[in-house]
Design an enzyme around this catalytic site. Sequence first.
Site, PDB file in Angstrom:
ATOM      1  N   GLY A  95       7.685 -10.665   1.415  1.00 29.54           N
ATOM      2  CA  GLY A  95       7.545  -9.685   2.482  1.00 29.54           C
ATOM      3  C   GLY A  95       8.145 -10.214   3.772  1.00 29.54           C
ATOM      4  N   GLY A  96       7.631  -9.711   4.876  1.00 30.67           N
ATOM      5  CA  GLY A  96       8.223 -10.030   6.170  1.00 30.67           C
ATOM      6  C   GLY A  96       7.782 -11.383   6.723  1.00 30.67           C
ATOM      7  N   THR A 115       4.159 -11.551   8.456  1.00 30.78           N
ATOM      8  CA  THR A 115       3.071 -11.617   7.474  1.00 30.78           C
ATOM      9  C   THR A 115       3.097 -12.969   6.765  1.00 30.78           C
ATOM     10  OG1 THR A 115       3.511  -9.282   7.085  1.00 30.78           O
ATOM     11  CG2 THR A 115       1.935 -10.315   5.626  1.00 30.78           C
ATOM     12  N   GLY A 116       4.283 -13.450   6.456  1.00 31.65           N
ATOM     13  CA  GLY A 116       4.401 -14.741   5.771  1.00 31.65           C
ATOM     14  C   GLY A 116       3.760 -15.862   6.572  1.00 31.65           C
ATOM     15  N   GLU A 123       0.828  -1.213   0.000  1.00 30.06           N
ATOM     16  CA  GLU A 123       0.000   0.000   0.000  1.00 30.06           C
ATOM     17  C   GLU A 123       0.860   1.258   0.000  1.00 30.06           C
ATOM     18  OE1 GLU A 123       0.262  -2.415   2.129  1.00 30.06           O
ATOM     19  OE2 GLU A 123      -0.115  -1.853   4.206  1.00 30.06           O
ATOM     20  N   GLU A 127       8.682 -15.643  -0.015  1.00 38.64           N
ATOM     21  CA  GLU A 127      10.035 -15.060  -0.068  1.00 38.64           C
ATOM     22  C   GLU A 127      10.113 -14.082   1.096  1.00 38.64           C
ATOM     23  OE1 GLU A 127      12.502 -15.832  -2.028  1.00 38.64           O
ATOM     24  OE2 GLU A 127      11.384 -17.139  -3.374  1.00 38.64           O
ATOM     25  N   CYS A 169      16.344  -7.484   1.117  1.00 38.93           N
ATOM     26  CA  CYS A 169      16.213  -8.747   1.861  1.00 38.93           C
ATOM     27  C   CYS A 169      17.554  -9.436   2.024  1.00 38.93           C
ATOM     28  CB  CYS A 169      15.227  -9.664   1.158  1.00 38.93           C
ATOM     29  SG  CYS A 169      15.654  -9.965  -0.577  1.00 38.93           S
TER      30      CYS A 169
HETATM   31  N1  NAD Z   1      13.134 -12.976   0.067  1.00 34.82           N
HETATM   32  C1  NAD Z   1      12.996 -12.007  -0.805  1.00 34.82           C
HETATM   33  O1  NAD Z   1      13.283 -12.157  -1.985  1.00 34.82           O
HETATM   34  C2  NAD Z   1      12.491 -10.654  -0.359  1.00 34.82           C
HETATM   35  C3  NAD Z   1      12.483  -9.591  -1.270  1.00 34.82           C
HETATM   36  C4  NAD Z   1      12.028  -8.344  -0.852  1.00 34.82           C
HETATM   37  C5  NAD Z   1      11.612  -8.152   0.445  1.00 34.82           C
HETATM   38  N2  NAD Z   1      11.630  -9.192   1.319  1.00 34.82           N
HETATM   39  C6  NAD Z   1      11.239  -8.968   2.712  1.00 34.82           C
HETATM   40  O2  NAD Z   1      10.115  -8.108   2.784  1.00 34.82           O
HETATM   41  C7  NAD Z   1      10.108  -7.429   4.043  1.00 34.82           C
HETATM   42  C8  NAD Z   1       9.810  -5.964   3.859  1.00 34.82           C
HETATM   43  O3  NAD Z   1       8.650  -5.775   3.149  1.00 34.82           O
HETATM   44  P1  NAD Z   1       7.293  -5.236   3.815  1.00 34.82           P
HETATM   45  O4  NAD Z   1       7.589  -4.413   5.025  1.00 34.82           O
HETATM   46  O5  NAD Z   1       6.475  -4.647   2.719  1.00 34.82           O
HETATM   47  O6  NAD Z   1       6.647  -6.602   4.298  1.00 34.82           O
HETATM   48  P2  NAD Z   1       5.196  -6.849   4.887  1.00 34.82           P
HETATM   49  O7  NAD Z   1       5.151  -8.277   5.254  1.00 34.82           O
HETATM   50  O8  NAD Z   1       4.828  -5.845   5.918  1.00 34.82           O
HETATM   51  O9  NAD Z   1       4.213  -6.549   3.660  1.00 34.82           O
HETATM   52  C9  NAD Z   1       4.344  -7.221   2.426  1.00 34.82           C
HETATM   53  C10 NAD Z   1       3.011  -7.239   1.717  1.00 34.82           C
HETATM   54  O10 NAD Z   1       2.091  -8.020   2.472  1.00 34.82           O
HETATM   55  C11 NAD Z   1       0.867  -7.316   2.608  1.00 34.82           C
HETATM   56  N3  NAD Z   1       0.190  -7.808   3.805  1.00 34.82           N
HETATM   57  C12 NAD Z   1       0.328  -7.400   5.089  1.00 34.82           C
HETATM   58  N4  NAD Z   1      -0.487  -8.117   5.901  1.00 34.82           N
HETATM   59  C13 NAD Z   1      -1.147  -9.006   5.119  1.00 34.82           C
HETATM   60  C14 NAD Z   1      -2.105 -10.021   5.363  1.00 34.82           C
HETATM   61  N5  NAD Z   1      -2.562 -10.291   6.596  1.00 34.82           N
HETATM   62  N6  NAD Z   1      -2.556 -10.756   4.313  1.00 34.82           N
HETATM   63  C15 NAD Z   1      -2.097 -10.515   3.065  1.00 34.82           C
HETATM   64  N7  NAD Z   1      -1.198  -9.558   2.765  1.00 34.82           N
HETATM   65  C16 NAD Z   1      -0.716  -8.818   3.780  1.00 34.82           C
HETATM   66  C17 NAD Z   1       1.303  -5.860   2.650  1.00 34.82           C
HETATM   67  O11 NAD Z   1       0.218  -5.019   2.392  1.00 34.82           O
HETATM   68  C18 NAD Z   1       2.361  -5.868   1.556  1.00 34.82           C
HETATM   69  O12 NAD Z   1       1.750  -5.800   0.283  1.00 34.82           O
HETATM   70  C19 NAD Z   1      11.469  -7.674   4.644  1.00 34.82           C
HETATM   71  O13 NAD Z   1      11.392  -8.633   5.665  1.00 34.82           O
HETATM   72  C20 NAD Z   1      12.270  -8.211   3.458  1.00 34.82           C
HETATM   73  O14 NAD Z   1      13.383  -8.996   3.826  1.00 34.82           O
HETATM   74  C21 NAD Z   1      12.051 -10.422   0.947  1.00 34.82           C
HETATM   75  C1  BTL Z   2      15.417 -10.059  -4.137  1.00 34.89           C
HETATM   76  N1  BTL Z   2      16.125  -8.758  -4.151  1.00 34.89           N
HETATM   77  C2  BTL Z   2      17.505  -8.965  -3.758  1.00 34.89           C
HETATM   78  C3  BTL Z   2      16.082  -8.208  -5.489  1.00 34.89           C
HETATM   79  C4  BTL Z   2      15.446  -7.785  -3.323  1.00 34.89           C
HETATM   80  C5  BTL Z   2      15.351  -8.080  -1.923  1.00 34.89           C
HETATM   81  O1  BTL Z   2      14.891  -7.247  -1.140  1.00 34.89           O
END
Ligand code: NAD
Ligand code: BTL
Length: 508
Positions: free
Chosen positions: A246-247, A250-251, A196, A268, A302
């Site tokens: 994402g985090g 949330t995952g 968002e 991821e 990440c």
């Molecule tokens: N492994 C990878 O390739 C990778 C890449 C990029 C980011 N990340 C990780 O992402 C995190 C940062 O991103 P963030 O702060 O946006 O993460 P986040 O988990 O807060 O949000 C990610 C997404 O999930 C949605 N979301 C939140 N609650 C939800 C629910 N209950 N149901 C469905 N969707 C929901 C959010 O609106 C957003 O679109 C870090 O931990 C980072 O390491 C991982």
């Molecule tokens: C997957 N990568 C490295 C492109 C973004 C991670 O936040």
Amino acid sequence: MNQTRASLPSVPYLSEPGAATATSLYIDGEWRAAQNGRVREILDPADASVLTIVSEGGKADTEAAIAAARRAFDGGEWRSTTAGDRGRILERIADLLQRDREEIAVMESLDTGKTIEEGGIDVDDVTNVFRYYAGLADKDAGRLVSAPEGVHSKVVYEPVGVCGMITPWNYPLLQLAWKMAPAIAAGNTMVIKPSEVTPVTTAKLVELTTEAGIPAGVVNMVLGSGPDAGAPLSEHPDVDLVSFTGGLVTGRRIMAAAAETVKKIALELGGKNPNIIFPDVDLDTAVDYALSAAFFHSGQVCSAGARLIVHNDIYDAFTTELARRAEAIRIGRGQDEGVRCGPLVSAEHRAKVEKAVARGVEEGAKVIAGGKRPDDADLQDGYFYRPTVFVDCDRSMDIVQTEVFGPVVTVERFETEEQAIELGNDTDYGLSGGVWTNDTARGERVAAALRHGTVWINDYGPYFPGAEWGGFGRSGVGRELGLAGLDEYREAKHVYRNLSPEPQRWFG
Ligand SMILES: NC(=O)c1ccc[n+]([C@@H]2O[C@H](COP(=O)([O-])OP(=O)(O)OC[C@H]3O[C@@H](n4cnc5c(N)ncnc54)[C@H](O)[C@@H]3O)[C@@H](O)[C@H]2O)c1
Ligand SMILES: C[N+](C)(C)CC=O
């Protein structure tokens, strides 16, 4: 600061600051307003001004998008496309991304705070991912399976169905592309829910898919908060797969919600990634890469090399030089020439980073660079934070174990190769890591021993479309990119044909 700001393009899905309405949801081939009429202000993280206004969807919008994706999957013209047709569409999307490269780089920079140069790198990476899956789309039609005489047996691949795609704010365009390109190649339909906080380039990519000829209903996008617009994607029975980046917290929620309808899932998640430096390296080069590993995109990566593990013999020289160069990093607006670290994405996120740094200090780690906001008068309105280096760190500390996701690096010491490996694996995560040494055998040994999805030897950060990306441990489930990245979006089906059926008389 506002006066020098680059601007977003004038497009139907991005309303001017101050607008009371917006049509930013893309459902069944149409740009629509949210059913409840709500809108959200998207802020420029460099000065907290309003960049644009977008629709703020909710559950009803996501359900409408799921219904459109379901119809398109079950009956529309998409079903009759060949893998070759879909490959050509992916190629067109790649061409359109390059046509609009400069515009998209600016959009990503304004929305996320990253530099325009980084935005351009993202567009190029994403283009390569679309081209990679364009090439792969028609290369694997299935296989014959060895079977007894009188039986014909084959395995074919089919799309999974309706895919929910939920993405984070740090790499909005790139993380979506890693899902969308293989999903299209395999013939799925989709509902996308970007963060968002940063919806701008997601909407742009959706627009390009339409221009490239994807039929209505195949690609749908809802905007809104995670609990409102995102959660239905992991709960709804008509969604067959949910792919989330994402985090960790949330995952976990998504995994639990998806269990009810036994959806396929791909997660991821985060990382706390070790970067191990042996004493035989060139110090200048190793420090240079350590800075990029830790502070690229202000550490909001990440795979950031946020956990340095440095040999005792070079520890003092390494950390002194690291701190000196960290202090010299130019912080500023991502669109300004020469800036290397932009703002953090939001006030809330900076507050989390500040809390983590305060906790590190409480635990006894020592700040030798940064550790605070910049003093510059022109940076006071944005969410800036100075690149921060902690020494005297210990594996038991929160600051060493917990993902900060900001410009903060900790440095630990090691003496032996075994200790380095033990420290490198002492994490709940397992996304990525680096090892620096001029001893080839040692580099390979350490890489083999590290329990992480990607290991770089004498480098840090690159990823390729053809190389799988994903995490061990709590860094996730499944893989993106490469052949496995396509497999996430395919179901294997065994078709067995008895060539001359005769009664078996098993039951007499
Ligand atoms: N492994 C990878 O390739 C990778 C890449 C990029 C980011 N990340 C990780 O992402 C995190 C940062 O991103 P963030 O702060 O946006 O993460 P986040 O988990 O807060 O949000 C990610 C997404 O999930 C949605 N979301 C939140 N609650 C939800 C629910 N209950 N149901 C469905 N969707 C929901 C959010 O609106 C957003 O679109 C870090 O931990 C980072 O390491 C991982
Ligand atoms: C997957 N990568 C490295 C492109 C973004 C991670 O936040």
